[in-house]
Design an enzyme around this catalytic site. Sequence first.
Site, PDB file in Angstrom:
ATOM      1  N   ASP A 190       0.824  -1.215   0.000  1.00  0.00           N
ATOM      2  CA  ASP A 190       0.000   0.000   0.000  1.00  0.00           C
ATOM      3  C   ASP A 190       0.852   1.255   0.000  1.00  0.00           C
ATOM      4  O   ASP A 190       2.021   1.245   0.375  1.00  0.00           O
ATOM      5  CB  ASP A 190      -0.911   0.021   1.242  1.00  0.00           C
ATOM      6  CG  ASP A 190      -0.116  -0.048   2.543  1.00  0.00           C
ATOM      7  OD1 ASP A 190       0.874  -0.799   2.590  1.00  0.00           O
ATOM      8  OD2 ASP A 190      -0.464   0.658   3.499  1.00  0.00           O
ATOM      9  N   GLU A 191       0.219   2.325  -0.435  1.00  0.00           N
ATOM     10  CA  GLU A 191       0.728   3.682  -0.272  1.00  0.00           C
ATOM     11  C   GLU A 191       2.214   3.815  -0.601  1.00  0.00           C
ATOM     12  O   GLU A 191       2.996   4.265   0.213  1.00  0.00           O
ATOM     13  CB  GLU A 191       0.476   4.146   1.172  1.00  0.00           C
ATOM     14  CG  GLU A 191      -1.003   4.169   1.509  1.00  0.00           C
ATOM     15  CD  GLU A 191      -1.301   4.591   2.937  1.00  0.00           C
ATOM     16  OE1 GLU A 191      -2.201   5.412   3.135  1.00  0.00           O
ATOM     17  OE2 GLU A 191      -0.641   4.084   3.877  1.00  0.00           O
ATOM     18  N   ASP A 208      -8.914   2.226  14.489  1.00  0.00           N
ATOM     19  CA  ASP A 208      -8.187   3.393  15.012  1.00  0.00           C
ATOM     20  C   ASP A 208      -9.045   4.658  14.891  1.00  0.00           C
ATOM     21  O   ASP A 208      -8.608   5.735  15.269  1.00  0.00           O
ATOM     22  CB  ASP A 208      -6.826   3.584  14.300  1.00  0.00           C
ATOM     23  CG  ASP A 208      -6.939   3.694  12.784  1.00  0.00           C
ATOM     24  OD1 ASP A 208      -7.994   3.322  12.217  1.00  0.00           O
ATOM     25  OD2 ASP A 208      -5.967   4.160  12.157  1.00  0.00           O
ATOM     26  N   TRP A 225      -4.744   0.108  13.853  1.00  0.00           N
ATOM     27  CA  TRP A 225      -3.474   0.814  13.673  1.00  0.00           C
ATOM     28  C   TRP A 225      -3.186   1.570  14.958  1.00  0.00           C
ATOM     29  O   TRP A 225      -4.109   2.040  15.621  1.00  0.00           O
ATOM     30  CB  TRP A 225      -3.570   1.783  12.491  1.00  0.00           C
ATOM     31  CG  TRP A 225      -3.920   1.101  11.214  1.00  0.00           C
ATOM     32  CD1 TRP A 225      -5.141   1.071  10.613  1.00  0.00           C
ATOM     33  CD2 TRP A 225      -3.057   0.325  10.374  1.00  0.00           C
ATOM     34  NE1 TRP A 225      -5.081   0.328   9.460  1.00  0.00           N
ATOM     35  CE2 TRP A 225      -3.821  -0.134   9.285  1.00  0.00           C
ATOM     36  CE3 TRP A 225      -1.699  -0.016  10.431  1.00  0.00           C
ATOM     37  CZ2 TRP A 225      -3.288  -0.926   8.261  1.00  0.00           C
ATOM     38  CZ3 TRP A 225      -1.167  -0.796   9.418  1.00  0.00           C
ATOM     39  CH2 TRP A 225      -1.955  -1.243   8.351  1.00  0.00           C
ATOM     40  N   GLU A 227      -1.421   4.449  15.637  1.00  0.00           N
ATOM     41  CA  GLU A 227      -0.868   5.820  15.564  1.00  0.00           C
ATOM     42  C   GLU A 227      -0.834   6.497  16.935  1.00  0.00           C
ATOM     43  O   GLU A 227       0.129   7.194  17.266  1.00  0.00           O
ATOM     44  CB  GLU A 227      -1.727   6.702  14.643  1.00  0.00           C
ATOM     45  CG  GLU A 227      -1.702   6.333  13.177  1.00  0.00           C
ATOM     46  CD  GLU A 227      -2.895   5.466  12.788  1.00  0.00           C
ATOM     47  OE1 GLU A 227      -3.575   4.929  13.687  1.00  0.00           O
ATOM     48  OE2 GLU A 227      -3.136   5.323  11.574  1.00  0.00           O
TER      49      GLU A 227
END
Length: 462
Positions: free
Chosen positions: A159-160, A253, A301, A303
């Site tokens: 991804d990304e 998240d 996630w 973060e």
Amino acid sequence: MEEVKQYIDYLAMYKLNTFHWHLTDDQGWRIEIKKYPKLTQIGSKRKESMIGVYVDNTFDGKPYGPYFYTQDQIRDVVKYAQDRHITVVPEIEMPGHALAALSAYPELACTKGPFEPATKWGVFDDVFCPKEETFTFLENVLNEVMQLFPSQYIHIGGDECPKTRWKECAHCQELIKKYNLKDEHGLQSYFIQRIEKYVNSKGRKIIGWDEILEGGLAPNAAVMSWTGIKGGVEAAKSGHFAVMTPGAYCYFDHYQGDPATEPNAFGGFTPLDKVYSYQPVPEELNVTQSKYILGVQANLWTEYILDFKQVQYMIFPRMLALSEVAWGTSDAKNYKEFERRVINEFETLDKMSVHYARSIYNINGKVMAADNGIAYELSTSQSPSGVRYTVNGADPSAASPAYTNPIPVQKSMTIKSAYFENRQLKSAISSQDFTVSKTTGKKLRWNSNRMKTILSAEPLHW
Ligand code: ACM
Ligand code: ZN
């Protein structure tokens, strides 16, 4: 280790059979690789971490790490999961989300570096360069990974991956010409297909995020559909397996209640009823194509996750909804009935000392027009008689007035409200300020920007 095992216990308890372990990213490399010790010596720590919303660009100033799992610990987790009929699928990110690896081995990037593990979340331009040296490195890493994890699927990320560096890199451009690739997306496809061939040669299969569809899907690859359901639909229609984990329903998240009452989170808004309403088999698939939908997954996630209590908060009770979605017993029509069962289950979670979110008890406030200005209406999905409120800024208690009708707002005030059962506070305390200017003499107007600001302060990447 204890927390990872507890997490696996939760999966077993709610009958989920796969633990997707995201072991590498820009912010840290978390798995010991014997052949490349610098991955953990350098890549498993960072200078500091982001706190607060992304746009504020604020950091805690505290070094983080070194934190990683040794191979012995990994074997222990895999065995622990196996004993509970759970498969652990490891993820090694490539070609993007690779800053921690490049900090240790900068020669694998398109430019010289030096690089440092990221201190904030997001998407970064420096990614693996598809040179021979990089493939040798990744194959060696995957060898050790495949020895540790007996899963049929190995997650290779995908991804990304920004194409910024590849566009400027002489080697990357040469490869595009040499293999007659259309562009950098073709190069991404080349990258993934090469890794796929290697993983297949060891008798395993790859799974990757949506973007592995870019420039053509590798022949035996499965897709993890996260940016929506398109990736999963496209995969299933072309005879590839897919796991559905669309952000709007499956990203744990996100906030699950009014952000003002919740710990800092990535953003988004994915409350319990939203998760419960998800139908993982896309309508546009016929019966044959539907068989390619392997299942549904939620992603926690981290973060802004500081400790295991917060892990518990983010996954409970949403994991219960996910479980019913996965087993096909959920039905959005029956949400109220599900909510009652969730509340029953809180007793079990209390006994286990699980710090679950109580957002389903929270009070919703709505500003409405009234004679002489506005009024504030309170509602709850629970028994209305449990709502207590104050208008003087004090926290409500079980002895505060019970809410009956919309509260008139004719002067500046703070309305605080909460839900009580058997005189016990069950919800977070909601608070709403009203400022009425006497000087303007204008009709009262409602400004709901605060909620909008919080809910949109997010997704850089969707
Ligand atoms: C992802 O959330 N970048 C898969
Ligand atoms: Zn390059």
